[in-house]
Design a protein around this motif. Structure first.
Motif, short mmCIF file in Angstrom:
data_model
loop_
_atom_site.label_atom_id
_atom_site.label_comp_id
_atom_site.label_asym_id
_atom_site.label_seq_id
_atom_site.Cartn_x
_atom_site.Cartn_y
_atom_site.Cartn_z
N ASP B 107 0.86 -1.19 0.00
CA ASP B 107 0.00 0.00 0.00
C ASP B 107 0.89 1.24 0.00
O ASP B 107 1.50 1.59 1.01
N LYS B 108 0.98 1.87 -1.15
CA LYS B 108 1.93 2.99 -1.30
C LYS B 108 1.39 4.30 -0.73
O LYS B 108 2.12 5.27 -0.63
N THR B 109 0.11 4.34 -0.41
CA THR B 109 -0.43 5.55 0.21
C THR B 109 -0.20 5.53 1.72
O THR B 109 0.26 6.50 2.30
N ASN B 110 -0.51 4.39 2.32
CA ASN B 110 -0.33 4.30 3.77
C ASN B 110 1.05 3.77 4.15
O ASN B 110 1.38 3.69 5.34
N LEU B 111 1.85 3.45 3.15
CA LEU B 111 3.20 2.91 3.37
C LEU B 111 3.18 1.69 4.30
O LEU B 111 3.79 1.68 5.37
N VAL B 188 -2.99 2.27 10.64
CA VAL B 188 -2.74 3.62 11.12
C VAL B 188 -1.40 3.74 11.85
O VAL B 188 -0.83 2.77 12.32
N ILE B 219 9.03 2.95 5.18
CA ILE B 219 9.37 4.38 5.00
C ILE B 219 10.07 4.52 3.65
O ILE B 219 10.46 3.52 3.04
N PRO B 220 10.24 5.76 3.17
CA PRO B 220 11.03 5.92 1.94
C PRO B 220 12.46 5.42 2.20
O PRO B 220 13.02 5.65 3.27
#
Lengths: 467, 467
Positions: B107-111, B188, B219-220
């Motif tokens: 999930d790239k939005t919520n990482l 979350v 994280i990135p």
């Protein structure tokens, strides 16, 4: 549950005086009004006796006495909670931990700070930062006690990069309801030694044990920190940009969201606003680094990104020198400003997956309009933790009760549907119990009640909270 | 405790075939030898039946059946544990989770990355890193399953900067011993919604519930990473430099420690060593950053610091281009090399406050000399987690048993005296139970047993472990 608590009599008071000293016992008319509530305001109940805790051995003896006599005990820190967690709903003893406010040790080799629970958050920063060290959790209320922060697993602004209070606690010394003095964890960095009892105490809101000492983790303080205020045409665009800002480049320490309305409250109640306050929606981003040149390059890159690719209208660098350096003050005052705007407010600190925030805010607006209730909000949007306030605005108490119930029902149902949880950082306490039960269901509740029973078989510690 | 477990009969096997399918049940001679032990090697016990878990509903039905019939169940991942945690000491059912090896969602939005428990650690890196994302925990054994990593709260090399597995788990879906399917946490970032059940499962070594899905935090990925190999005249000087390196400047991702002896094992058993392997003691430091220039400046600064102020003899930058890029491979092979040097080894993964490591290592040398036992070691010195190996070296089994007992007694007593804990990352399992009990004492043990009872009233899940 326990229906046969003992009522405090003069003999109990005499015993408590023996344990804690006459000057540390408040009884009858000596009990200050503040002990009957926290910042929630709507839950009010007086303790039968207040004990000012001066050291851990006093706490231990008080708990032993209360356990033997089956007297409810509620632990209270600075009283800044928002869910009634420190309200002594069954009377009994209130343990005021604020006299235990000593910083015990700054260990520069193991990078830990050992404190008593009554130490205030700002005192921790003041102690470690001049040494070039950093305690990262950054809850808005700096007057809160660290014991309270740990009990609610307080989060704050910097959770995206640095996590919540949980990640910054190495060890806890606690007194159990039976009066045992135990240490969970140690100064060490890693721990796989049995069940995570330390992590069970964190966030348990004073229902499992009394925290008497906390050993916190520190890191070297990042040398430079700058912020970027980014203005958007509307809420949706700001919210949409947030997860991309977190994923696409360097991790921000904070991503705060607010709209024009929040600035309006700040201006109306504090006379404080920011330059360029005419935009509809804002993200306030914060970045830190050890290398100033690298930080400047990052900010320049992010600035370009938001303007060129994420549809922002303007972006302003905020540093200590800039005219906008007051922006964090303004942001920090939103809750107070909103509180000042109504006779009573009640709060929802729901937390959502980042992907579903826009849909949730749309729902908040809808609920506000349909119910004709004022619902201002802002949020730690980077971590999905929103702060949403129902305002009483002088309706009758009865009507207010109904509105809170309906409003919360509608907000939480939607939040749960969208993968959210009841509380991001303020906890469950008294005010959010029913919503937590609804979300988690009977099986999880039974597990929590079982754990409560293991720690507190007579159910004397902060009864009626969470479980 | 439960003394009346049911022995598996043909009817049970038939029922399990109904639940899981014939091809997923191994019985009698079909049971592979590997299921009788983990990497500890000295604890050996066969299950009565093996169930290959293919999905969470199978796990649920198996647990419901086992609960009803009172059959012990032991959960096994990749079997790379070092404390006998996955050994089915009472027989019963062994649940092999390795077939549940799907990556369910990035999930790239919520990482977040949602995976089944049998996914291997290296597969997680391979999935997220090409997307510019980062799962930071870095335990040495990349073939371990993520379920096992979570069950032991595995730490690894990068814990100083990024914490242990615990900090990287957002949510767990579990099957309880009664067969309930529950979710603790969500996608979350912050959560203060009741007791930390997710954190209770983490590190519980398969004794409280069976992990069937895990949602991990990402994280990135930091864009650049470089290492610095620093050579010292002796152990004490290297150990003394370590906490200063962590405090005085930018936070390293890793600070590994080894001496000439460890390089000797690597050379003897793999023919692999490093350039400049003639020094007595080494620190291997790692740093990461998003800005290459800043990273180079940091490394140059640290290099100067160690040479000028911390008494280092030499410092070598290690990057992908350098001749020393094999150093992490060599470091990664120490455990295998030491294992290869003896017929059996037993391990102590004690964790100490950084301030007391030097004293502890001196004690290890003393114990080795006085007992005339070979005790090689190395360690994640930055986080105080040491790996210390007692080697059997062909003494009789009886003598070995005595040596392990005496050796561990002496090592752990000293560790406890110095504020250490039993396990930094490998867990307690079977092998370290008595030491944990000694360290934590009866009261904490009773709390842990109470919690075990709440989750697992019939004591069927991984019996005889931890508590």
């Amino acid at each position: 549950m326990n229906s046969s608590y003992k009522k405090i009599n003069q003999q109990d008071v005499d015993q408590l005086i023996q344990i804690a000293g006459k000057e540390n016992i408040k009884f009858k008319d000596d009990i200050h009004e503040k002990y009957s509530h926290d910042e929630l305001g709507t839950a009010i109940s007086y303790p039968e006796v207040v004990v000012l805790a001066t050291d851990k051995f006093v706490v231990q003896k008080v708990m032993q006495y209360a356990y033997e006599e089956t007297i409810p005990v509620t632990v209270r820190g600075a009283g800044t909670g928002l869910v009634g967690g420190a309200v002594p709903v069954l009377g009994g003893i209130l343990l005021d931990m604020t006299p235990m406010n000593k910083i015990l040790e700054l260990d520069k080799t193991n990078l830990t700070l050992t404190v008593q629970p009554g130490v205030k958050l700002y005192e921790i920063y003041e102690c470690v930062e001049p040494e070039g060290l950093f305690y990262a959790p950054d809850p808005g209320q700096k007057l809160a006690s660290i014991g309270g922060n740990i009990s609610t697993n307080a989060g704050g602004m910097r959770a995206i990069k640095y996590g919540t209070t949980r990640e910054w606690v190495r060890a806890l010394e606690v007194v159990t309801p039976k009066g045992e003095l135990l240490t969970f964890g140690s100064k060490v960095v890693k721990n796989s030694t049995g069940y995570g009892l330390k992590d069970l105490i964190i966030g348990s809101e004073g229902t499992l044990a009394v925290i008497v000492t906390a050993t916190l983790k520190l890191i070297p303080k990042p040398r430079f920190s700058k912020s970027l205020l980014v203005a958007f045409e509307n809420r949706e665009k700001a919210i949409e940009a947030s997860p991309r800002l977190i994923k696409d480049y360097v991790l921000p320490t904070a991503v705060e969201f607010f709209e024009k309305q929040a600035l309006g409250y700040s201006e109306a109640f504090f006379g404080k606003t920011i330059e360029n306050d005419h935009f509809n929606a804002y993200l306030l981003l914060s970045y830190d680094a050890n290398d100033e040149e690298a930080l400047n390059r990052d900010l320049a890159y992010v600035e370009k990104l938001v303007l060129k690719e994420y549809g922002a209208l303007e972006a302003f660098v905020v540093d200590a020198q800039s005219k906008r350096s007051n922006i964090w003050n303004v942001r920090g005052g939103f809750l107070e400003a909103i509180k000042a705007s109504s006779d009573f407010i009640d709060e929802c600190d729901v937390v959502l997956p980042r992907s579903n925030i826009s849909e949730f805010f749309a729902h908040v607006r809808k609920v506000s309009e349909e119910m004709n209730v004022r619902i201002p909000y802002f949020g730690h949007i980077g971590d999905g933790n929103l702060h949403i306030y129902l305002c009483k605005d002088n309706v009758s108490d009865e009507e207010w009760k109904e509105r809170v119930k309906e409003g919360f029902d509608r907000l939480y149902s939607k939040a749960f549907e969208l993968g959210g949880l009841v509380s991001g950082e303020h906890g469950i306490g008294l005010a959010k119990k029913s919503y937590m039960h609804k979300l988690l269901g009977d099986e999880q509740l039974m597990l929590m009640r079982g754990i409560k029973q293991v720690f507190d078989p007579k159910y004397i510690l902060n009864p009626k909270k969470i479980v």
